[in-house]
Design a protein around this motif. Structure first.
Motif, PDB file in Angstrom:
ATOM      1  N   HIS A 299       2.798  25.786 -11.430  1.00 38.50           N
ATOM      2  CA  HIS A 299       3.645  26.949 -11.675  1.00 38.50           C
ATOM      3  C   HIS A 299       4.778  26.578 -12.609  1.00 38.50           C
ATOM      4  O   HIS A 299       5.174  25.411 -12.722  1.00 38.50           O
ATOM      5  CB  HIS A 299       4.176  27.561 -10.361  1.00 38.50           C
TER       6      HIS A 299
ATOM      7  N   ILE B 184       8.687  26.736 -13.877  1.00 39.11           N
ATOM      8  CA  ILE B 184      10.034  26.857 -13.318  1.00 39.11           C
ATOM      9  C   ILE B 184      11.082  27.146 -14.388  1.00 39.11           C
ATOM     10  O   ILE B 184      12.212  27.514 -14.075  1.00 39.11           O
ATOM     11  CB  ILE B 184      10.422  25.589 -12.524  1.00 39.11           C
ATOM     12  N   LYS B 185      10.690  27.002 -15.674  1.00 42.43           N
ATOM     13  CA  LYS B 185      11.592  27.270 -16.792  1.00 42.43           C
ATOM     14  C   LYS B 185      10.786  27.804 -17.966  1.00 42.43           C
ATOM     15  O   LYS B 185       9.562  27.647 -18.018  1.00 42.43           O
ATOM     16  CB  LYS B 185      12.323  25.989 -17.237  1.00 42.43           C
TER      17      LYS B 185
ATOM     18  N   TYR C 120       7.454  22.909 -15.883  1.00 41.69           N
ATOM     19  CA  TYR C 120       6.540  23.243 -14.792  1.00 41.69           C
ATOM     20  C   TYR C 120       6.520  22.178 -13.712  1.00 41.69           C
ATOM     21  O   TYR C 120       6.976  21.047 -13.900  1.00 41.69           O
ATOM     22  CB  TYR C 120       5.124  23.461 -15.340  1.00 41.69           C
ATOM     23  N   GLN C 121       5.975  22.561 -12.579  1.00 44.76           N
ATOM     24  CA  GLN C 121       5.632  21.630 -11.504  1.00 44.76           C
ATOM     25  C   GLN C 121       4.116  21.637 -11.341  1.00 44.76           C
ATOM     26  O   GLN C 121       3.478  22.699 -11.424  1.00 44.76           O
ATOM     27  CB  GLN C 121       6.257  22.053 -10.174  1.00 44.76           C
TER      28      GLN C 121
ATOM     29  N   TYR D 210       3.315  30.814 -19.065  1.00 49.32           N
ATOM     30  CA  TYR D 210       4.672  31.305 -18.803  1.00 49.32           C
ATOM     31  C   TYR D 210       4.780  32.790 -19.125  1.00 49.32           C
ATOM     32  O   TYR D 210       5.317  33.576 -18.336  1.00 49.32           O
ATOM     33  CB  TYR D 210       5.684  30.506 -19.632  1.00 49.32           C
TER      34      TYR D 210
ATOM     35  N   LEU E 255       5.940  33.732 -15.009  1.00 47.25           N
ATOM     36  CA  LEU E 255       7.394  33.767 -14.867  1.00 47.25           C
ATOM     37  C   LEU E 255       8.074  34.504 -16.021  1.00 47.25           C
ATOM     38  O   LEU E 255       9.037  35.250 -15.809  1.00 47.25           O
ATOM     39  CB  LEU E 255       7.942  32.338 -14.759  1.00 47.25           C
TER      40      LEU E 255
ATOM     41  N   ASP F 285      12.031  38.372 -11.857  1.00 45.67           N
ATOM     42  CA  ASP F 285      11.906  36.932 -11.676  1.00 45.67           C
ATOM     43  C   ASP F 285      12.647  36.411 -10.451  1.00 45.67           C
ATOM     44  O   ASP F 285      12.425  35.268 -10.037  1.00 45.67           O
ATOM     45  CB  ASP F 285      12.350  36.170 -12.925  1.00 45.67           C
TER      46      ASP F 285
ATOM     47  N   ASN G 104       6.682  32.700  -9.768  1.00 44.94           N
ATOM     48  CA  ASN G 104       6.393  31.288  -9.496  1.00 44.94           C
ATOM     49  C   ASN G 104       6.454  31.052  -7.988  1.00 44.94           C
ATOM     50  O   ASN G 104       6.537  32.004  -7.200  1.00 44.94           O
ATOM     51  CB  ASN G 104       7.327  30.348 -10.269  1.00 44.94           C
TER      52      ASN G 104
ATOM     53  N   VAL H 129       8.746  29.409  -6.159  1.00 43.01           N
ATOM     54  CA  VAL H 129      10.053  29.078  -5.594  1.00 43.01           C
ATOM     55  C   VAL H 129      10.160  29.690  -4.200  1.00 43.01           C
ATOM     56  O   VAL H 129       9.721  30.816  -3.952  1.00 43.01           O
ATOM     57  CB  VAL H 129      11.180  29.599  -6.510  1.00 43.01           C
TER      58      VAL H 129
ATOM     59  N   LYS I 116      10.146  33.622  -2.680  1.00 42.28           N
ATOM     60  CA  LYS I 116       9.512  34.627  -3.538  1.00 42.28           C
ATOM     61  C   LYS I 116       8.236  35.168  -2.899  1.00 42.28           C
ATOM     62  O   LYS I 116       7.642  34.554  -2.014  1.00 42.28           O
ATOM     63  CB  LYS I 116       9.217  34.044  -4.922  1.00 42.28           C
TER      64      LYS I 116
END
Length: 439
Positions: free
Chosen positions: A13, A15-16, A28-29, A357, A361, A370, A375, A377, A380
């Motif tokens: 996913h 994250i930025k 990402y992670q 992306y 996200l 968002d 994602n 997090v 969510k």
């Protein structure tokens, strides 16, 4: 532990925004073997198998080893009434609307027909891995009602509204409302459906050409009276459309026309925005307005190439859209492939990480969602997919068959999926942690 459940597989996913990172790995992670923990429809935890099993001793786990878990795809622009006219031959935008689109949309005056098509449409979204969408209905109040009703049954997060179109001769008589009736019908729908569960409302003038000045003023009035609703319309899709707007309204640019009526803003999403000038991008930045990037439709209707680089250089939020039925696929994987080609034709680059992306996200950001999804997090909404990265012979050869392939990296695997992929890659679709589709 009551209510918690886990989903095991490879997990990816964002994250930025990758464009704002020094290198894409910061954006990402990725867990080669991980577990996503869901409780009451929300993300509870995420980590490697070792980490999660240490924290949750008796966690019931659904096993998807060998598959890739990603957040659900988010379609920022699509027309549900155009499902049955997808792949209609041979015309550019304005003629295509008159010959195919408007006669098809006339059928949605009948609620039972609208309900049948809404059900089919949402099933097709889920089959293609789309869990959230901003969706055009038709001018008929019952078309929006039917879509809200069917989405509520599935607990899907969607944004839709009654289309506003009253201008002669561009809105045909059989699809024409009035400024007053569009205002009244929209007010009723907002009161009934906006923020009901996961459902959200958008004020929807089709585009400037089909609305009178009085109707565009009414659209702004709805936004003033209901500040949490969205505004969604089309902008600068086709050069003939751009010229006609200038002839009808007389403003310096198409964007200026919408701005004059107060329709730009943080919850205003404009589909296409292909033929844009720097002053228009600057106005988008100043008003924090957003764009839906619809490359499949732009190719099919010969509309032009969206300039993703200029959009992002001006700091404008953007997400991916299929634009069915101008777009000829419900699959955001196939749209990512078209986006890559559109960028290549302009000597721009679009990595797989960036494309994902824009479909997760980034799309959530463009829809001001968002904080709720996009994602994994914690906290969510747990809308997600289980992707089979090798569902076909060719994809197996590409990712498993070459000793010299770079397919050991997640970036390369994602790139192969977005170039070769379609609905066959979507093994499972989950809404709020509940399975809604499986192959």
């Amino acid at each position: 532990m009551s209510g918690c459940k886990g989903f095991r597989g490879s997990i990816f996913h964002l994250i930025k925004n990758p464009s704002l990172c020094a290198n894409e790995q910061e954006a990402y992670q990725y867990f080669e073997d991980g577990i996503l923990v869901v409780e009451d429809g929300l993300v509870k935890d995420l980590g490697s198998v070792e980490e999660i099993t240490a924290r949750y001793a008796d966690l019931p786990v659904t096993h998807h080893e060998g598959k890739l878990l990603v957040p659900g795809f988010i379609d920022t622009h699509i027309h549900y009434p155009q499902t049955e006219m997808i792949a209609s031959y041979g015309l550019q935008l304005l003629d295509w609307l008159q010959r195919y689109t408007f006669p098809t949309e006339a059928k949605f005056a009948e609620k039972s027909y609208a309900s049948q098509m809404a059900k089919t449409f949402l099933e097709e979204l889920l089959r293609n891995g789309t869990t959230t969408a901003m969706i055009f209905s038709t001018v008929h109040k019952c078309s929006a009602e039917a879509l809200f009703e069917e989405a509520e049954k599935l607990n899907m997060r969607i944004i839709t509204g009654k289309v506003m179109m009253d201008r002669e001769p561009f809105a045909p008589p059989f699809l024409r409302d009035t400024a007053e009736s569009s205002y009244t019908d929209s007010k009723d729908l907002i009161a009934q459906w906006h923020n009901k569960g996961r459902l959200l409302y958008a004020v929807m003038p089709r585009f400037a050409i089909t609305s009178s000045e009085e109707q565009l003023k009414m659209a702004r009035q709805l936004m003033d009276e209901h500040p949490s609703v969205y505004m969604h319309t089309h902008l600068s899709e086709n050069k003939d459309e751009v010229d006609l707007v200038k002839e009808l309204f007389g403003d310096a640019t198409y964007t200026d026309t919408y701005h004059r009526f107060g329709l730009l803003g943080p919850k205003s999403v404009f589909a296409h925005s292909v033929h844009m000038s720097d002053p228009e991008w600057n106005l988008f930045k100043e008003t924090d307005s957003c764009v839906s990037f619809c490359p499949a439709s732009n190719f099919f209707l010969g509309s032009g190439l969206f300039d993703l680089k200029s959009c992002e250089e001006h700091g404008v939020r953007v997400g991916m859209g299929t634009d069915v039925g101008g777009g000829c696929t419900f699959s955001l994987l196939k749209v990512m492939c078209d986006a890559y080609k559109a960028c290549q034709l302009q000597r721009q680059s679009l990595s797989a990480v960036k494309a994902f992306y824009l479909s997760t996200l980034g799309a959530a950001s463009a829809l001001s969602l968002d904080s709720k999804l996009g994602n994994f997090v914690v906290g969510k909404e747990a809308d997600f997919l289980v992707l089979d990265t090798t569902p076909t012979v060719i994809s197996k050869i590409r990712l498993n068959g070459s000793s010299t392939s770079s397919s050991s990296t997640i970036e390369d695997r994602l790139f192969a999926v977005m170039i070769l992929g379609d609905e066959r890659n979507v093994a499972r679709t989950y809404i709020m942690g509940e399975e809604k589709h499986r192959i």
